[in-house]
Design a protein around this motif. Structure first.
Motif, mmCIF file in Angstrom:
data_model
loop_
_atom_site.group_PDB
_atom_site.id
_atom_site.type_symbol
_atom_site.label_atom_id
_atom_site.label_comp_id
_atom_site.label_asym_id
_atom_site.label_seq_id
_atom_site.Cartn_x
_atom_site.Cartn_y
_atom_site.Cartn_z
ATOM 1 N N SER A 31 -9.814 75.290 123.159
ATOM 2 C CA SER A 31 -10.764 76.138 123.821
ATOM 3 C C SER A 31 -10.520 76.444 125.082
ATOM 4 O O SER A 31 -10.590 77.526 125.436
ATOM 5 C CB SER A 31 -12.051 75.763 123.196
ATOM 6 O OG SER A 31 -13.061 76.530 123.849
ATOM 7 N N ALA A 32 -10.497 75.533 126.029
ATOM 8 C CA ALA A 32 -10.444 75.674 127.432
ATOM 9 C C ALA A 32 -9.245 75.325 128.135
ATOM 10 O O ALA A 32 -9.027 75.399 129.271
ATOM 11 C CB ALA A 32 -11.680 74.909 128.044
ATOM 12 N N GLY A 33 -8.294 74.608 127.448
ATOM 13 C CA GLY A 33 -7.265 74.131 128.179
ATOM 14 C C GLY A 33 -7.604 72.853 128.866
ATOM 15 O O GLY A 33 -8.837 72.445 128.941
ATOM 16 N N ALA A 37 -11.038 71.999 130.650
ATOM 17 C CA ALA A 37 -11.820 71.188 129.822
ATOM 18 C C ALA A 37 -13.012 70.404 130.594
ATOM 19 O O ALA A 37 -12.463 70.042 131.605
ATOM 20 C CB ALA A 37 -11.026 70.336 128.914
ATOM 21 N N GLU A 38 -13.970 70.431 130.013
ATOM 22 C CA GLU A 38 -15.147 69.570 130.898
ATOM 23 C C GLU A 38 -15.427 68.354 129.899
ATOM 24 O O GLU A 38 -15.865 68.338 128.626
ATOM 25 C CB GLU A 38 -16.518 70.353 130.557
ATOM 26 C CG GLU A 38 -16.454 71.621 131.485
ATOM 27 C CD GLU A 38 -16.430 71.396 133.377
ATOM 28 O OE1 GLU A 38 -16.630 69.997 133.231
ATOM 29 O OE2 GLU A 38 -15.967 72.088 133.896
ATOM 30 N N VAL A 39 -15.702 67.342 130.566
ATOM 31 C CA VAL A 39 -15.829 65.840 129.937
ATOM 32 C C VAL A 39 -17.199 66.065 129.280
ATOM 33 O O VAL A 39 -17.433 65.428 128.341
ATOM 34 C CB VAL A 39 -15.569 64.524 130.994
ATOM 35 C CG1 VAL A 39 -16.094 63.401 130.466
ATOM 36 C CG2 VAL A 39 -14.020 64.722 131.344
ATOM 37 N N ASN A 40 -18.338 66.619 130.235
ATOM 38 C CA ASN A 40 -19.588 66.643 129.674
ATOM 39 C C ASN A 40 -19.628 67.052 128.157
ATOM 40 O O ASN A 40 -20.169 66.923 127.429
ATOM 41 C CB ASN A 40 -20.660 67.471 130.670
ATOM 42 C CG ASN A 40 -20.579 66.734 131.943
ATOM 43 O OD1 ASN A 40 -20.656 65.502 131.939
ATOM 44 N ND2 ASN A 40 -20.880 67.430 133.078
ATOM 45 N N THR A 41 -18.849 68.446 128.026
ATOM 46 C CA THR A 41 -18.622 69.012 126.636
ATOM 47 C C THR A 41 -18.105 68.199 125.601
ATOM 48 O O THR A 41 -18.553 68.013 124.589
ATOM 49 C CB THR A 41 -17.831 70.198 126.916
ATOM 50 O OG1 THR A 41 -18.340 71.181 128.096
ATOM 51 C CG2 THR A 41 -17.816 70.996 125.686
ATOM 52 N N ILE A 42 -17.101 67.396 126.187
ATOM 53 C CA ILE A 42 -16.466 66.401 125.195
ATOM 54 C C ILE A 42 -17.464 65.287 124.691
ATOM 55 O O ILE A 42 -17.423 65.043 123.167
ATOM 56 C CB ILE A 42 -15.005 65.909 125.932
ATOM 57 C CG1 ILE A 42 -14.088 66.858 125.996
ATOM 58 C CG2 ILE A 42 -14.571 64.553 124.935
ATOM 59 C CD1 ILE A 42 -12.999 66.427 127.075
#
Length: 200
Positions: A31-33, A37-42
């Motif tokens: 989605s974000a590359g 990419a956000e670790v919080n999202t992961i």
């Protein structure tokens, strides 16, 4: 004879957690590359604490490294199965090209390019010798066998031939968006590699 230890329930939970993180990270990378990419999202998607991500993967690059290892193993296993059946060198080159292209189809162009960038990065988290790269090893062995059979010029260098061929495949896949042009270029790459190896 060494006895295999049965994985404990804790080991199984740890593996499940790692798989959830990996799956969530791949989705976020798509989605974000990787850079975006956000670790919080992961961790939110995986349902784990922030520190749990870093317990399993010290950096986002380590997530890509794990994905690269798995894809290398999967492609190598599929290629080895192909090589177990009757084939010629042209078929082997065509097969490995299709298997590499399959990585891009599964993960999409952006994540495929991220994998290639990591693959060739001088600052990748872990370095490996070419003998750790199962696909290269299989292709080198195939060219050496063709040479012994008299189908390849005896002075052809199997290692460099395999590496340059795979570099060509990666280059075509990562720089050309047109499906028809890519397919034609990959066919030409196979033909050129065969000519370079002096197939008789």
């Amino acid at each position: 004879m060494t006895q295999q230890l049965k994985p404990t329930a804790r080991d199984a939970r740890r593996l499940q957690t790692r798989e959830r993180i990996l799956g969530a990270a791949i989705a976020e990378f798509k989605s974000a590359g990787m850079a975006g990419a956000e670790v919080n999202t992961i961790v939110a998607a995986a349902g784990v604490a922030h520190g749990t991500f870093y317990f399993h993967f010290p950096t986002k690059e380590h997530v890509l490294l794990e994905l690269e290892r798995r894809e290398e193993a999967r492609v190598a296993a599929d290629f080895a199965r192909f090589l177990d059946e009757p084939h010629d060198l042209a078929g082997a080159l065509t097969a490995v090209t299709a298997l590499v292209a399959g990585i891009e189809r599964r993960f999409g162009r952006p994540l495929f390019k991220e994998l290639l960038a990591l693959h060739f990065s001088p600052s990748r988290p872990e370095s490996e010798d070419w003998t750790d790269r199962a696909v290269i090893v299989l292709l080198v062995r195939e060219i050496e066998q063709a040479s012994r059979a008299g189908a390849v010029h005896p002075e052809a260098d199997a290692f460099y031939s395999a590496v340059f061929f795979l570099l060509g495949v990666y280059g075509v896949l990562s720089t050309n968006d047109d499906a028809e042009i890519r397919a034609a270029t990959l066919d030409k790459l196979v033909a050129s590699a065969l000519r370079g190896l002096h197939i008789r």
